[in-house]
Design an enzyme around this catalytic site. Structure first.
Site, PDB file in Angstrom:
ATOM      1  N   ARG A  45      -7.670-124.319  -9.567  1.00 19.10           N
ATOM      2  CA  ARG A  45      -7.273-124.494 -10.861  1.00 19.10           C
ATOM      3  C   ARG A  45      -6.915-122.932 -11.270  1.00 19.10           C
ATOM      4  O   ARG A  45      -7.366-122.073 -10.967  1.00 19.10           O
ATOM      5  CB  ARG A  45      -8.196-125.155 -11.399  1.00 19.10           C
ATOM      6  CG  ARG A  45      -8.645-126.451 -11.220  1.00 19.10           C
ATOM      7  CD  ARG A  45     -10.244-126.659 -11.444  1.00 19.10           C
ATOM      8  NE  ARG A  45     -10.695-127.924 -10.764  1.00 19.10           N
ATOM      9  CZ  ARG A  45     -10.750-128.957 -11.313  1.00 19.10           C
ATOM     10  NH1 ARG A  45     -10.328-129.107 -12.639  1.00 19.10           N
ATOM     11  NH2 ARG A  45     -11.230-130.118 -10.696  1.00 19.10           N
TER      12      ARG A  45
ATOM     13  N   GLY B 289     -23.933-135.003 -14.736  1.00 14.98           N
ATOM     14  CA  GLY B 289     -23.453-134.675 -13.204  1.00 14.98           C
ATOM     15  C   GLY B 289     -22.752-136.110 -12.873  1.00 14.98           C
ATOM     16  O   GLY B 289     -22.083-136.107 -11.738  1.00 14.98           O
TER      17      GLY B 289
ATOM     18  N   ASP C  52      -8.595-125.113 -17.166  1.00 11.57           N
ATOM     19  CA  ASP C  52      -9.298-125.488 -16.163  1.00 11.57           C
ATOM     20  C   ASP C  52      -9.077-126.953 -15.471  1.00 11.57           C
ATOM     21  O   ASP C  52      -9.441-127.217 -14.452  1.00 11.57           O
ATOM     22  CB  ASP C  52     -11.005-125.522 -16.430  1.00 11.57           C
ATOM     23  CG  ASP C  52     -11.375-126.319 -17.576  1.00 11.57           C
ATOM     24  OD1 ASP C  52     -10.910-126.033 -18.656  1.00 11.57           O
ATOM     25  OD2 ASP C  52     -11.914-127.379 -17.415  1.00 11.57           O
TER      26      ASP C  52
END
Length: 496
Positions: free
Chosen positions: A190, A133, A263
């Site tokens: 997206r 992350g 994406d």
């Protein structure tokens, strides 16, 4: 009784929040707060963007601002969340993806219009897929400088407000330090958001998302007569045209995205997700900037076709709403019209040709062929050609070519064409179409090396140059020169 002043529990930016994406409902995201980082500090701030957004420029570097833009201090009125989406990666269906290291704080109402604020590198989310992350200083500086360079070149893009850094270790190919980029855009939706709900047959949510995007960003699709008055087909057509125009600008300036997964494609036609991107040095149409792209799927000359392939995937996702395959295909056809027209116009502007004439396409094709044959530096060629047309002489541009006779023959034909266009007007337009400064890999690398040592001055210098890339900036010619030999050995990958 202590006289100490307690730090505020949250920071008020002084702008109203709307948070329209959060109103879509829990199927679209997971609400969670960013994960704090220890000892954050400002690496670089974008005061010009802060002013555009209506923020106090000194807020970015203040202790409270650094804490807020690192994710350590909540912003009053924000509603942090990570959105879910799916997508095709390197042409293969990857299934559920999502914001694995980005958290959307919400939507600010700014003088520049509604702008979403997102922290990239702000900790694990439910969509991190075994990732940590986090973002590292290296990639964060590249995104900060790259997105602002594109903005100044007039290419649609997400923006970067600041980068904050922390000594917290992050493992990539080696141990690096953590950083967070604060990004802004009208929307971070997206292609993959639509693919996600279509693949799961969640047609109600698919329609809700499409209606949301249409009503906010493409309201004209509700009232047009084209494509049988179908708003979802009209939406696909509009996205196709915006994407075509954006990719034409990429090609004209020599920009390689490096990882054009579905994406990583913005529904607004913005350049988004600056990972292994690169501005061309030597002109090589087959150049692959992403070290992870072993098959060359995202090579420079393949970007236009990949963009169409991605749009086709979007069309498939929207087909349940459009309801007519032929109508969907008709909507996609606009890409094939807009892209070549836009690219031809951009390259014509780079050559100062003015109104198009018969033979212009051949003139463009010939010079691109010569640039490729001699691996001529792309940015330097166009800038020197502009200066030649402005009256500084042809020798500097001639010196770029090994095939001098071929170039001389082209230059004569070009000169005849310029005489008809008008050299004075051509020179003025060319100097505003052909930048002197782009973010070359080696420039970014040198700035990153200094930043890792705690010296952020080179990042600040590059930002100033890249925000005015068509200006001369006396004293900085070294940053507009040829790349050093070692630049070709720089490897950038999806972790970059």
């Amino acid at each position: 009784m202590s006289d100490a002043i307690e730090a505020p529990a949250r920071l008020d930016l002084g702008l109203p929040w709307h948070n329209s994406f959060a109103a879509l409902g829990p199927a679209f995201f997971t609400e969670l707060a960013p994960t704090p980082l220890p000892a954050p500090g400002l690496v670089c701030g974008n005061t010009a963007l802060a002013r555009e957004l209506g923020l106090a420029p000194d807020l970015i570097g203040s202790p409270q601002g650094v804490a807020a833009f690192t994710g350590n201090l909540p912003l009053a009125g924000s509603r942090p969340l990570a959105s879910v989406y799916s997508g095709h990666q390197f042409g293969v269906w990857a299934g559920q993806l999502g914001d694995g290291r980005a958290i959307l704080l919400g939507e600010l109402q700014t003088p520049a219009g509604p702008q979403e604020l997102q922290l990239k590198g702000s900790g694990r989310t439910p969509y991190s897929r075994m990732g940590d992350g986090r973002a590292v200083l290296r990639s964060s500086i590249r995104e900060f400088l790259g997105s602002e360079a594109m903005q100044a070149l007039g290419i649609p893009t997400t923006r970067a407000l600041c980068v904050t850094g922390s000594p917290a270790p992050v493992r990539r190919e080696e141990i690096e330090t953590a950083a967070v980029v604060t990004r802004t855009a009208p929307s971070f939706v997206r292609f993959g958001h639509f693919e996600h709900f279509a693949a799961r047959d969640q047609l109600g949510d698919l329609r809700r998302l499409a209606d949301y995007v249409i009503d906010r960003f493409y309201p004209g699709c509700r009232h047009g007569e084209r494509l049988a008055g179908n708003p979802y087909a009209a939406f696909l057509e509009q996205v196709s045209e915006r994407t075509a125009a954006m990719v034409a600008q990429w090609q004209a300036v020599g920009f390689c995205h490096g990882v054009m997964n579905t994406d990583n494609m913005s529904i607004l036609g913005l350049t988004i997700d600056y990972g292994p991107f690169q501005f061309l040095d030597a002109f090589d149409p087959n150049h692959i900037c992403n070290h992870s792209d072993e098959q060359g799927r995202y090579a420079y000359n393949r970007q236009p076709n990949v963009a169409y392939w991605n749009l086709f995937c979007l069309g498939q996702a929207l087909l349940p709403l459009i309801g007519d395959q032929e109508l969907a295909l008709a909507a996609l056809e606009s890409y094939k019209t807009v892209f070549p027209r836009e690219l031809e116009g951009r390259l014509g502007a780079k050559l100062g040709l003015g109104r198009a004439e018969a033979g212009d396409r051949e003139l463009v094709e010939q010079i691109l062929s010569l640039l490729a044959a001699d691996r001529v530096d792309y940015t330097i060629f166009w800038r020197r050609l502009s200066q030649h047309v402005a009256g500084t002489g042809a020798e500097p541009v001639r010196d770029l070519f090994l095939r001098r006779d071929d170039f001389e023959a082209w230059l004569r034909r070009y000169g005849e064409r310029l005489d008809r266009a008008g050299r004075a007007a051509a020179a003025q337009g060319m100097l505003r179409s052909n930048p002197k400064y782009v973010l070359r890999n080696h420039l970014g690398e040198l700035a990153i090396r200094q930043a890792k040592l705690g010296d952020h001055s080179e990042v600040e210098t590059l930002l100033a140059l890249l925000q005015a890339p068509f200006d001369e900036h006396p004293g900085h010619d070294d940053k507009a020169g040829f790349p050093p030999d070692w630049a070709s050995q720089i490897e950038i990958s999806c972790s970059s």
